[in-house]
Design an enzyme around this catalytic site. Sequence first.
Site, PDB file in Angstrom:
ATOM      1  N   GLY A 123       1.845  -8.220   5.345  1.00 18.24           N
ATOM      2  CA  GLY A 123       1.987  -9.409   4.507  1.00 18.24           C
ATOM      3  C   GLY A 123       3.278  -9.447   3.716  1.00 18.24           C
ATOM      4  O   GLY A 123       3.490 -10.374   2.932  1.00 18.24           O
TER       5      GLY A 123
ATOM      6  N   VAL B   9       0.841  -1.197   0.000  1.00 21.02           N
ATOM      7  CA  VAL B   9       0.000   0.000   0.000  1.00 21.02           C
ATOM      8  C   VAL B   9       0.873   1.243   0.000  1.00 21.02           C
ATOM      9  O   VAL B   9       1.942   1.267   0.598  1.00 21.02           O
ATOM     10  CB  VAL B   9      -0.911   0.004   1.241  1.00 21.02           C
ATOM     11  CG1 VAL B   9      -1.770   1.259   1.287  1.00 21.02           C
ATOM     12  CG2 VAL B   9      -1.796  -1.232   1.241  1.00 21.02           C
ATOM     13  N   GLY B  10       0.417   2.298  -0.680  1.00 21.22           N
ATOM     14  CA  GLY B  10       1.107   3.572  -0.571  1.00 21.22           C
ATOM     15  C   GLY B  10       1.314   4.258  -1.905  1.00 21.22           C
ATOM     16  O   GLY B  10       0.962   3.745  -2.974  1.00 21.22           O
ATOM     17  N   ASN B  11       1.899   5.446  -1.821  1.00 17.57           N
ATOM     18  CA  ASN B  11       2.046   6.281  -3.005  1.00 17.57           C
ATOM     19  C   ASN B  11       3.093   5.745  -3.979  1.00 17.57           C
ATOM     20  O   ASN B  11       2.934   5.858  -5.192  1.00 17.57           O
ATOM     21  CB  ASN B  11       2.402   7.712  -2.574  1.00 17.57           C
ATOM     22  CG  ASN B  11       1.266   8.356  -1.795  1.00 17.57           C
ATOM     23  OD1 ASN B  11       0.117   8.318  -2.219  1.00 17.57           O
ATOM     24  ND2 ASN B  11       1.579   8.938  -0.649  1.00 17.57           N
TER      25      ASN B  11
ATOM     26  N   LYS C  89      13.345  12.707   5.499  1.00 20.79           N
ATOM     27  CA  LYS C  89      13.545  13.817   6.442  1.00 20.79           C
ATOM     28  C   LYS C  89      14.427  14.919   5.835  1.00 20.79           C
ATOM     29  O   LYS C  89      15.388  15.383   6.446  1.00 20.79           O
ATOM     30  CB  LYS C  89      14.163  13.320   7.748  1.00 20.79           C
ATOM     31  CG  LYS C  89      13.388  12.212   8.444  1.00 20.79           C
ATOM     32  CD  LYS C  89      12.059  12.686   8.973  1.00 20.79           C
ATOM     33  CE  LYS C  89      11.340  11.588   9.750  1.00 20.79           C
ATOM     34  NZ  LYS C  89      10.008  12.014  10.230  1.00 20.79           N
TER      35      LYS C  89
ATOM     36  N   ILE D   1      11.502   0.693   5.133  1.00 14.57           N
ATOM     37  CA  ILE D   1      12.021   1.869   5.817  1.00 14.57           C
ATOM     38  C   ILE D   1      13.485   2.062   5.456  1.00 14.57           C
ATOM     39  O   ILE D   1      13.914   3.166   5.141  1.00 14.57           O
ATOM     40  CB  ILE D   1      11.846   1.739   7.346  1.00 14.57           C
ATOM     41  CG1 ILE D   1      10.362   1.785   7.713  1.00 14.57           C
ATOM     42  CG2 ILE D   1      12.616   2.833   8.085  1.00 14.57           C
ATOM     43  CD1 ILE D   1      10.074   1.539   9.179  1.00 14.57           C
TER      44      ILE D   1
ATOM     45  N   ASN E  64       4.525   0.568  11.768  1.00 17.47           N
ATOM     46  CA  ASN E  64       3.235  -0.074  11.539  1.00 17.47           C
ATOM     47  C   ASN E  64       3.312  -1.570  11.858  1.00 17.47           C
ATOM     48  O   ASN E  64       2.706  -2.044  12.804  1.00 17.47           O
ATOM     49  CB  ASN E  64       2.757   0.139  10.106  1.00 17.47           C
ATOM     50  CG  ASN E  64       2.493   1.600   9.803  1.00 17.47           C
ATOM     51  OD1 ASN E  64       2.073   2.348  10.672  1.00 17.47           O
ATOM     52  ND2 ASN E  64       2.733   2.003   8.574  1.00 17.47           N
TER      53      ASN E  64
ATOM     54  N   GLU F   4      -2.858  -8.410  -1.561  1.00 20.51           N
ATOM     55  CA  GLU F   4      -3.691  -8.223  -0.371  1.00 20.51           C
ATOM     56  C   GLU F   4      -4.804  -7.215  -0.618  1.00 20.51           C
ATOM     57  O   GLU F   4      -5.943  -7.433  -0.220  1.00 20.51           O
ATOM     58  CB  GLU F   4      -2.830  -7.729   0.796  1.00 20.51           C
ATOM     59  CG  GLU F   4      -1.788  -8.704   1.256  1.00 20.51           C
ATOM     60  CD  GLU F   4      -0.815  -8.044   2.200  1.00 20.51           C
ATOM     61  OE1 GLU F   4      -0.614  -8.599   3.297  1.00 20.51           O
ATOM     62  OE2 GLU F   4      -0.265  -6.982   1.867  1.00 20.51           O
TER      63      GLU F   4
END
Length: 505
Positions: free
Chosen positions: A389, A271-273, A409, A365, A385, A295
Amino acid sequence: MPEFDRIQCTALHSKIMTAEQAAELIPEGANVGMSGFTGSGSPNAVPQALANRIEKLYEQGKSFKIDLWTGASTAPEIDGALAKVNGIHTRLPYQSDPIGRKRINEGSMQYIDMHLSHVAQYVWFGFFGKLDVAVIEVAGILPDGSLIPSTSVGNNKTWLDQADLVILEVNEYAPLALAGMHDIYYGTQLPPHRVPIPLTKTSDRIGEQYLRCDPNKVIAIVPTNKSDRNSAFKAPDDSSKRIAGHLIEFFKHEVKLGRLPKDLLPLQSGVGNIANAVLAGLNDGPFENLTSFTEVLQDGMLAMLRSGKLANASCTALSLSPEGEHEFMKNIDFYRDKVVLRPQEISNHPELIRRLGVIAMNAMIEADIYGNVNSTHVNGSAIMNGIGGSGDFARNAYLSIFMANSIAKNGDVSCIVPSVSHVDHTEHDVQIIVTDQGLADLRGLSPKERARSIIANCVHPDYKPLLQDYYERALFQSVGKHTPTILSEALSWHDRAQRTGSMKP
């Protein structure tokens, strides 16, 4: 009453009540399984009523907590509301709520971060004790008591089977046209009696359209009318587009070499941009007749289904923006035979992932120069988080790909470091690392060869000389030469960032 249109089992009409009345039926200390997967198909009224009840009890000097089990992350009405009143003792298997994250990292909430494919079977094995109550959102109840699932399936089958008591939220916002889009497989067995799951194509339907539910377990039915918790996706930025571009070129190269077919292999996308940017790149790319075994169905996959690039998608939940949800609901008849929603014990099943030859694309990350990936923790101890999966797919995929921007950052953090501060995916499960700087293909490489490839291709220019210097010194200073490491410096970048706010010297 209009809710009777959705609740066709007349024997259950006497169970209709308010969310406040239903919340009173959940005992203190209960193990509670709730529906929901990335905010889709989550109950909202009962958890909020339970949070209000807990808050009032705390005002009276009384403690009240539950252990909360779900499919994955949920909506703020569950995780946020219950964490805010400190009403969760133990949470599993995945969360993404900022209040819940704060509770976990301050130590007031216990958190069991798990592979999503393990949850249902661990509950069946009895590893977590008895499931007391299930709170499940559904689109409707049929005359025989079976349930029309909502916009996610997750672990709902297991919760309904295993729970002593069941509370149902019947959400009138979820269209009844969802009926027929689900494939609920009841053929999984406990060891040593397991048999092969008969799924060989992403489009296969091997189960039932509806969830089974013993009407005698149902203690409350709460009519609701609320959309899923939908988060808007940002338009792909330049970094995300570059990551997508590197991957598209890599796929072209693999097809040219005969290591991938022209229609690739089933796609799994986190999931995500960044994930949606990759999907947008695939939608504009040269590949046709693609499939997905994943998923969640995101906006990017909706666009691919509309364009015809994606033939079908198998998932356990929708994870759409408000615009994506509107598109899906408006054209649900178009999507019904192209999308299948399964229990997550099927969508994330390691044997099926390996059988189908899935291409797994997940976010991280950070990664270190030897290919170990951290996808859950900041500076080694603070959960972000959870693993979700990604481990189910990474260990078993035909191609295991991890993606991130090379810096974060405002450049004070490098996503490529000498040694990750926490390992979720070892070097043995990571094949491809991609950043906006480039792609490192780690297949068939020794640790030192991996280090050279990652430093050359994936590191931001601000950090490349620093990593190159570390690696060259490690070659001489390290006692072992297989995976050269300077123990006193391996986590020095994280230590410096924690003290000064930047990994830069």
